[in-house]
Design a protein around this motif. Structure first.
Motif, PDB file in Angstrom:
ATOM      1  N   ASP A   1     -70.599  10.402 131.037  1.00  0.00           N
ATOM      2  CA  ASP A   1     -70.903   9.024 131.417  1.00  0.00           C
ATOM      3  C   ASP A   1     -69.678   8.389 132.071  1.00  0.00           C
ATOM      4  OD1 ASP A   1     -73.457   9.151 130.543  1.00  0.00           O
ATOM      5  OD2 ASP A   1     -73.165   7.912 128.753  1.00  0.00           O
ATOM      6  N   LYS A   2     -69.932   7.564 133.090  1.00  0.00           N
ATOM      7  CA  LYS A   2     -68.842   6.846 133.768  1.00  0.00           C
ATOM      8  C   LYS A   2     -68.631   5.496 133.104  1.00  0.00           C
ATOM      9  CE  LYS A   2     -70.899   7.192 137.747  1.00  0.00           C
ATOM     10  NZ  LYS A   2     -71.175   7.054 139.197  1.00  0.00           N
ATOM     11  N   LEU A   3     -67.369   5.170 132.822  1.00  0.00           N
ATOM     12  CA  LEU A   3     -67.005   3.925 132.158  1.00  0.00           C
ATOM     13  C   LEU A   3     -66.074   3.105 133.024  1.00  0.00           C
ATOM     14  CD1 LEU A   3     -66.225   5.213 128.540  1.00  0.00           C
ATOM     15  CD2 LEU A   3     -68.433   4.564 129.493  1.00  0.00           C
ATOM     16  N   ILE A   4     -66.105   1.801 132.797  1.00  0.00           N
ATOM     17  CA  ILE A   4     -65.147   0.874 133.407  1.00  0.00           C
ATOM     18  C   ILE A   4     -64.399   0.182 132.273  1.00  0.00           C
ATOM     19  CG2 ILE A   4     -64.884  -1.231 134.753  1.00  0.00           C
ATOM     20  CD1 ILE A   4     -67.252  -0.432 136.413  1.00  0.00           C
ATOM     21  N   LEU A   5     -63.092   0.385 132.224  1.00  0.00           N
ATOM     22  CA  LEU A   5     -62.243  -0.263 131.225  1.00  0.00           C
ATOM     23  C   LEU A   5     -61.759  -1.577 131.820  1.00  0.00           C
ATOM     24  CD1 LEU A   5     -60.191   2.904 130.169  1.00  0.00           C
ATOM     25  CD2 LEU A   5     -62.386   2.107 129.286  1.00  0.00           C
ATOM     26  N   ASN A   6     -62.307  -2.685 131.308  1.00  0.00           N
ATOM     27  CA  ASN A   6     -62.050  -3.986 131.949  1.00  0.00           C
ATOM     28  C   ASN A   6     -60.978  -4.808 131.254  1.00  0.00           C
ATOM     29  OD1 ASN A   6     -63.532  -4.594 129.645  1.00  0.00           O
ATOM     30  ND2 ASN A   6     -65.441  -4.868 130.792  1.00  0.00           N
ATOM     31  N   ARG A   7     -60.423  -4.340 130.162  1.00  0.00           N
ATOM     32  CA  ARG A   7     -59.328  -5.060 129.511  1.00  0.00           C
ATOM     33  C   ARG A   7     -57.998  -4.462 129.960  1.00  0.00           C
ATOM     34  NH1 ARG A   7     -60.609  -6.606 123.198  1.00  0.00           N
ATOM     35  NH2 ARG A   7     -62.344  -8.023 123.620  1.00  0.00           N
ATOM     36  N   VAL A   8     -57.563  -4.859 131.129  1.00  0.00           N
ATOM     37  CA  VAL A   8     -56.301  -4.367 131.693  1.00  0.00           C
ATOM     38  C   VAL A   8     -55.230  -5.421 131.434  1.00  0.00           C
ATOM     39  CG1 VAL A   8     -55.156  -3.536 133.761  1.00  0.00           C
ATOM     40  CG2 VAL A   8     -57.610  -3.135 133.448  1.00  0.00           C
ATOM     41  N   LEU A   9     -54.182  -5.023 130.740  1.00  0.00           N
ATOM     42  CA  LEU A   9     -53.108  -5.952 130.382  1.00  0.00           C
ATOM     43  C   LEU A   9     -51.972  -5.952 131.388  1.00  0.00           C
ATOM     44  CD1 LEU A   9     -52.895  -5.083 126.569  1.00  0.00           C
ATOM     45  CD2 LEU A   9     -54.325  -6.799 127.678  1.00  0.00           C
ATOM     46  N   MET A  10     -51.813  -4.830 132.122  1.00  0.00           N
ATOM     47  CA  MET A  10     -50.652  -4.738 133.019  1.00  0.00           C
ATOM     48  C   MET A  10     -50.902  -3.661 134.049  1.00  0.00           C
ATOM     49  SD  MET A  10     -46.697  -3.957 131.928  1.00  0.00           S
ATOM     50  CE  MET A  10     -45.402  -3.827 133.147  1.00  0.00           C
ATOM     51  N   LEU A  11     -50.405  -3.893 135.287  1.00  0.00           N
ATOM     52  CA  LEU A  11     -50.437  -2.919 136.368  1.00  0.00           C
ATOM     53  C   LEU A  11     -49.026  -2.773 136.925  1.00  0.00           C
ATOM     54  CD1 LEU A  11     -53.672  -3.914 138.340  1.00  0.00           C
ATOM     55  CD2 LEU A  11     -53.366  -1.923 136.874  1.00  0.00           C
TER      56      LEU A  11
END
Length: 259
Positions: A166-176
């Motif tokens: 299954d493809k997921l999107i992790l939307n809780r990004v704290l830093m790039l």
């Protein structure tokens, strides 16, 4: 005195010998002739007398068990015989999965609280994996934070409502971050997303839990294996990647000069 008289009478009655009556001698031949002369009972009367007899009783448990086994065998043979002939049976339908008791909206809300969203299953012709890019991201899944890059694999606690591939999107990004810039969220970055694919559901190594209370004769030993989900990071979005094109141009120019 009366009791003594009664006792004496009883004793005298027992002691007096009763002389049997004399019987006339009967020859054996006469007895056989008289027995043969009597008519035989008909078969119907014999059958009626047999019906009046009490039914046969089983006092041993083995006989009842044998009867039960015989009944089970007869029932099994009837079930086998009740089926249709070969090729005429109906097609077998797969067993339906038990419902989880939650609607799709509730599943989406719970997954969003953990920090991911299920997009769909990976197609057979899709190739989501890309070459390595010098870009990293810090994502939060549940109560854990991970620093990931393109192509990395991480183990998280078992994620609900998702299967393998299954493809997921992790939307809780704290830093790039990259070589050119660094973006820090407050607390998260709304425009940044990290794409991943579910590779497998596995179990962690066993952990031994030992409890003891001194002078209480209390000892308990238990084992626990945590359920995990393995994710493969496929792409990081939300940061400028123009410097990657510049690096490729510089590499191509350097190769041409060297040649």
């Amino acid at each position: 005195m009366a009791t003594r008289r009664c006792l004496l009478r009883l004793l005298t009655r027992r002691l007096v010998s009763h002389s049997p009556l004399p019987l006339a001698p009967v020859p054996i031949a006469a007895q056989t002739l008289t027995s043969l002369s009597q008519p035989l009972a008909p078969r119907a009367a014999i059958a009626a007398s047999l019906r009046l007899l009490p039914p046969r009783c089983h006092f041993a448990t083995r006989s009842s068990d044998d009867d039960e086994e015989g009944d089970d065998e007869e029932h099994y043979e009837e079930e086998e015989g009740s089926g249709d002939e070969w090729g005429e049976d109906d097609e077998e339908t797969p067993a339906a999965k038990p419902p989880s008791g939650k609607t799709e909206e509730e599943k989406l809300v719970e997954a969003a609280e953990i920090g991911y969203k299920v997009v769909g299953s990976l197609g057979a012709d899709e190739k989501p994996f890309k070459p390595y890019e010098p870009v990293f991201a810090v994502v939060q899944i549940g109560s854990h934070q991970f620093k990931v890059s393109n192509g990395d694999s991480i183990f998280t606690e078992r994620l609900k409502f998702c299967d393998v591939n299954d493809k997921l999107i992790l939307n809780r990004v704290l830093m790039l971050g990259s070589q050119a810039q660094t973006i820090i969220g407050r607390p998260t970055l709304t425009d940044a997303t990290v794409h991943a694919v579910v590779e497998e559901h596995a179990l962690d190594a066993k952990v031994i839990i030992f409890k003891k209370k001194k002078r209480k004769n209390y000892r308990r030993t238990k084992g626990h294996r945590q359920e995990l989900t393995k994710l493969r990071i496929t792409n990081i979005e939300g940061i400028d990647k123009s410097f990657l094109q510049q690096e490729e141009i510089d590499k191509s120019e350097g190769a041409a000069v060297a040649a």
